[in-house]
Design a protein around this motif. Sequence first.
Motif, PDB file in Angstrom:
ATOM      1  N   SER A 148       0.817  -1.213   0.000  1.00 34.80           N
ATOM      2  CA  SER A 148       0.000   0.000   0.000  1.00 34.80           C
ATOM      3  C   SER A 148       0.847   1.258   0.000  1.00 34.80           C
ATOM      4  CB  SER A 148      -0.905  -0.019   1.238  1.00 34.80           C
ATOM      5  OG  SER A 148      -1.575   1.209   1.403  1.00 34.80           O
ATOM      6  N   LEU A 149       0.414   2.282  -0.727  1.00 29.78           N
ATOM      7  CA  LEU A 149       1.100   3.573  -0.711  1.00 29.78           C
ATOM      8  C   LEU A 149       1.032   4.216   0.670  1.00 29.78           C
ATOM      9  CD1 LEU A 149       0.066   5.327  -4.061  1.00 29.78           C
ATOM     10  CD2 LEU A 149       2.391   4.768  -3.352  1.00 29.78           C
ATOM     11  N   LYS A 150      -0.133   4.160   1.300  1.00 31.75           N
ATOM     12  CA  LYS A 150      -0.335   4.893   2.553  1.00 31.75           C
ATOM     13  C   LYS A 150       0.466   4.315   3.714  1.00 31.75           C
ATOM     14  CE  LYS A 150      -4.525   2.462   4.106  1.00 31.75           C
ATOM     15  NZ  LYS A 150      -5.955   2.610   4.454  1.00 31.75           N
ATOM     16  N   LEU A 151       0.916   3.072   3.594  1.00 31.63           N
ATOM     17  CA  LEU A 151       1.702   2.455   4.661  1.00 31.63           C
ATOM     18  C   LEU A 151       3.197   2.509   4.385  1.00 31.63           C
ATOM     19  CD1 LEU A 151      -0.536  -0.664   5.454  1.00 31.63           C
ATOM     20  CD2 LEU A 151      -0.485   1.559   6.610  1.00 31.63           C
ATOM     21  N   ARG A 152       3.575   3.307   3.399  1.00 31.25           N
ATOM     22  CA  ARG A 152       4.980   3.463   3.045  1.00 31.25           C
ATOM     23  C   ARG A 152       5.525   4.803   3.550  1.00 31.25           C
ATOM     24  NH1 ARG A 152       7.284   0.594  -1.072  1.00 31.25           N
ATOM     25  NH2 ARG A 152       6.219  -1.391  -1.385  1.00 31.25           N
ATOM     26  N   LEU A 153       6.826   4.986   3.419  1.00 28.25           N
ATOM     27  CA  LEU A 153       7.475   6.209   3.865  1.00 28.25           C
ATOM     28  C   LEU A 153       7.658   7.145   2.677  1.00 28.25           C
ATOM     29  CD1 LEU A 153      10.252   4.576   6.085  1.00 28.25           C
ATOM     30  CD2 LEU A 153       8.139   5.652   6.876  1.00 28.25           C
ATOM     31  N   PRO A 163       9.056   9.354  -4.153  1.00 28.85           N
ATOM     32  CA  PRO A 163       9.285   8.000  -3.651  1.00 28.85           C
ATOM     33  C   PRO A 163       8.383   7.643  -2.472  1.00 28.85           C
ATOM     34  CG  PRO A 163      10.966   9.474  -2.800  1.00 28.85           C
ATOM     35  CD  PRO A 163      10.071  10.310  -3.688  1.00 28.85           C
ATOM     36  N   TYR A 164       7.965   6.405  -2.460  1.00 29.12           N
ATOM     37  CA  TYR A 164       7.260   5.817  -1.315  1.00 29.12           C
ATOM     38  C   TYR A 164       8.077   4.582  -0.934  1.00 29.12           C
ATOM     39  CZ  TYR A 164       3.315   8.892  -2.355  1.00 29.12           C
ATOM     40  OH  TYR A 164       2.515   9.994  -2.569  1.00 29.12           O
ATOM     41  N   TYR A 165       8.971   4.802   0.036  1.00 32.04           N
ATOM     42  CA  TYR A 165       9.927   3.758   0.375  1.00 32.04           C
ATOM     43  C   TYR A 165       9.283   2.649   1.199  1.00 32.04           C
ATOM     44  CZ  TYR A 165      13.347   7.334  -0.956  1.00 32.04           C
ATOM     45  OH  TYR A 165      14.061   8.286  -1.645  1.00 32.04           O
ATOM     46  N   ALA A 166       9.809   1.461   1.028  1.00 29.61           N
ATOM     47  CA  ALA A 166       9.378   0.344   1.865  1.00 29.61           C
ATOM     48  C   ALA A 166       9.790   0.638   3.302  1.00 29.61           C
ATOM     49  CB  ALA A 166      10.025  -0.952   1.374  1.00 29.61           C
ATOM     50  N   MET A 187      12.370 -11.214   5.047  1.00 29.36           N
ATOM     51  CA  MET A 187      12.770 -10.173   5.989  1.00 29.36           C
ATOM     52  C   MET A 187      13.892  -9.302   5.435  1.00 29.36           C
ATOM     53  SD  MET A 187      11.038 -10.228   8.823  1.00 29.36           S
ATOM     54  CE  MET A 187      10.256 -11.200  10.115  1.00 29.36           C
ATOM     55  N   GLN A 188      14.459  -9.690   4.320  1.00 29.12           N
ATOM     56  CA  GLN A 188      15.617  -9.003   3.779  1.00 29.12           C
ATOM     57  C   GLN A 188      15.207  -7.842   2.876  1.00 29.12           C
ATOM     58  OE1 GLN A 188      18.429 -10.182   5.160  1.00 29.12           O
ATOM     59  NE2 GLN A 188      17.016 -11.629   6.131  1.00 29.12           N
ATOM     60  N   ASP A 189      16.029  -6.806   2.840  1.00 29.22           N
ATOM     61  CA  ASP A 189      15.752  -5.635   2.000  1.00 29.22           C
ATOM     62  C   ASP A 189      15.587  -6.021   0.531  1.00 29.22           C
ATOM     63  OD1 ASP A 189      16.334  -2.907   3.662  1.00 29.22           O
ATOM     64  OD2 ASP A 189      17.578  -4.541   4.399  1.00 29.22           O
ATOM     65  N   ARG A 190      16.388  -6.966   0.064  1.00 26.06           N
ATOM     66  CA  ARG A 190      16.353  -7.339  -1.360  1.00 26.06           C
ATOM     67  C   ARG A 190      15.011  -7.930  -1.778  1.00 26.06           C
ATOM     68  NH1 ARG A 190      19.632 -11.386   0.829  1.00 26.06           N
ATOM     69  NH2 ARG A 190      21.506 -10.229   0.228  1.00 26.06           N
ATOM     70  N   SER A 191      14.200  -8.344  -0.817  1.00 28.99           N
ATOM     71  CA  SER A 191      12.902  -8.941  -1.135  1.00 28.99           C
ATOM     72  C   SER A 191      11.808  -7.894  -1.299  1.00 28.99           C
ATOM     73  CB  SER A 191      12.497  -9.927  -0.037  1.00 28.99           C
ATOM     74  OG  SER A 191      13.418 -10.996   0.046  1.00 28.99           O
ATOM     75  N   HIS A 192      12.125  -6.626  -1.090  1.00 31.79           N
ATOM     76  CA  HIS A 192      11.087  -5.591  -1.098  1.00 31.79           C
ATOM     77  C   HIS A 192      11.433  -4.461  -2.053  1.00 31.79           C
ATOM     78  CE1 HIS A 192       8.851  -7.522   2.106  1.00 31.79           C
ATOM     79  NE2 HIS A 192      10.029  -7.843   2.618  1.00 31.79           N
ATOM     80  N   ARG A 193      10.394  -3.694  -2.412  1.00 36.17           N
ATOM     81  CA  ARG A 193      10.515  -2.666  -3.443  1.00 36.17           C
ATOM     82  C   ARG A 193      10.152  -1.295  -2.886  1.00 36.17           C
ATOM     83  NH1 ARG A 193      12.769  -5.377  -7.762  1.00 36.17           N
ATOM     84  NH2 ARG A 193      11.466  -4.591  -9.435  1.00 36.17           N
ATOM     85  N   ASP A 194      10.874  -0.292  -3.346  1.00 35.33           N
ATOM     86  CA  ASP A 194      10.474   1.095  -3.152  1.00 35.33           C
ATOM     87  C   ASP A 194       9.652   1.496  -4.368  1.00 35.33           C
ATOM     88  OD1 ASP A 194      11.966   1.295  -0.783  1.00 35.33           O
ATOM     89  OD2 ASP A 194      13.773   1.894  -1.879  1.00 35.33           O
ATOM     90  N   TRP A 195       8.622   2.312  -4.142  1.00 34.12           N
ATOM     91  CA  TRP A 195       7.770   2.747  -5.238  1.00 34.12           C
ATOM     92  C   TRP A 195       8.032   4.223  -5.532  1.00 34.12           C
ATOM     93  CZ3 TRP A 195       2.222   0.591  -3.784  1.00 34.12           C
ATOM     94  CH2 TRP A 195       2.298  -0.824  -3.692  1.00 34.12           C
ATOM     95  N   TYR A 196       8.101   4.552  -6.806  1.00 35.45           N
ATOM     96  CA  TYR A 196       8.302   5.925  -7.255  1.00 35.45           C
ATOM     97  C   TYR A 196       7.159   6.270  -8.205  1.00 35.45           C
ATOM     98  CZ  TYR A 196      13.075   5.033  -5.599  1.00 35.45           C
ATOM     99  OH  TYR A 196      14.170   4.700  -4.834  1.00 35.45           O
ATOM    100  N   VAL A 197       6.499   7.404  -7.961  1.00 31.62           N
ATOM    101  CA  VAL A 197       5.321   7.727  -8.775  1.00 31.62           C
ATOM    102  C   VAL A 197       5.412   9.123  -9.379  1.00 31.62           C
ATOM    103  CG1 VAL A 197       3.899   6.244  -7.305  1.00 31.62           C
ATOM    104  CG2 VAL A 197       3.918   8.708  -6.912  1.00 31.62           C
TER     105      VAL A 197
END
Length: 282
Positions: A148-153, A163-166, A187-197
């Motif tokens: 979700s966008l709203k639960l990102r940084l 950016p909407y960082y993980a 649990m690792q950073d490599r398993s997750h994505r930052d979103w840029y809109v």
Amino acid sequence: MTCHALRTLVLAALLPLAACARQPEQTPVERTQTNEQGCTRQRSVGPQDAYADPAPLKQACVGPYLLALPQNYFDNQIGTEHDGSFALALEYPSLQPFKPGERKSFNKDVFARTLSINYSYVDRIDVRQSLRNAYTPMAFERDDPAASLKLRLQGQEVHGLVPYYADMERIRAYLRARGLADDAPGMQDRSHRDWYVARDRTGDIQTIVKCTSRGVTESGVRFSEGRMIRSEESELPDCDHFFILPEYRIRVRVTYVRAALKDWHRIEQRAGELLVGSISKK
């Protein structure tokens, strides 16, 4: 028994064996293929030469649109797959096709600088909804901070994108509460994505790029004599870039290394113009 009669008897016995030895007639190869939207393309029949230079034109269909492109633009450098599916491959940073046959000698440097483009015709839902689906969580994902966008940084603008960082702290707490061990891959950073809109004038998202989390600091690439090559770093962060061509009802997905994110707008323009410019005028 006379010789003539014996010869006749032997021939009669051999005829059934000769019939069995005949090869069954082969079904003629279809020279064309038509998709659900009525686009008919000429198929490539027989052995194909990926090294042919100049590269011959090959046809492909995206929904009702017939495309014609030199075969070295295709990911496999010979045209579509047997079912008509295809991806295009350009070289970063030039955004030009690879030389004929260059992708056949596949290596880590070619892989690193490959920019892959996939076009999807959207006819069962609104094409704008197909883009919203890329950033809207499913009902069962609404509490998932990775979905979700709203639960990102939300961060400061980067390369013209917001950016909407993980939020890895929140993600790990969410996964831990569901029984995932601290050393699990998820649990690792490599398993997750930052979103840029990027948003249009009305505030709607018109582009979303999902890249390997910023927690993975390696780029995995370096430049040598103007060409991108694979570095000795273990990680190779990448991005999935989504946008739409609403007038054509086409959703576009482009994949490339994260080091190319700074050129997202140029990449988007090239991918869109490549499709539109390749539509056959008949």
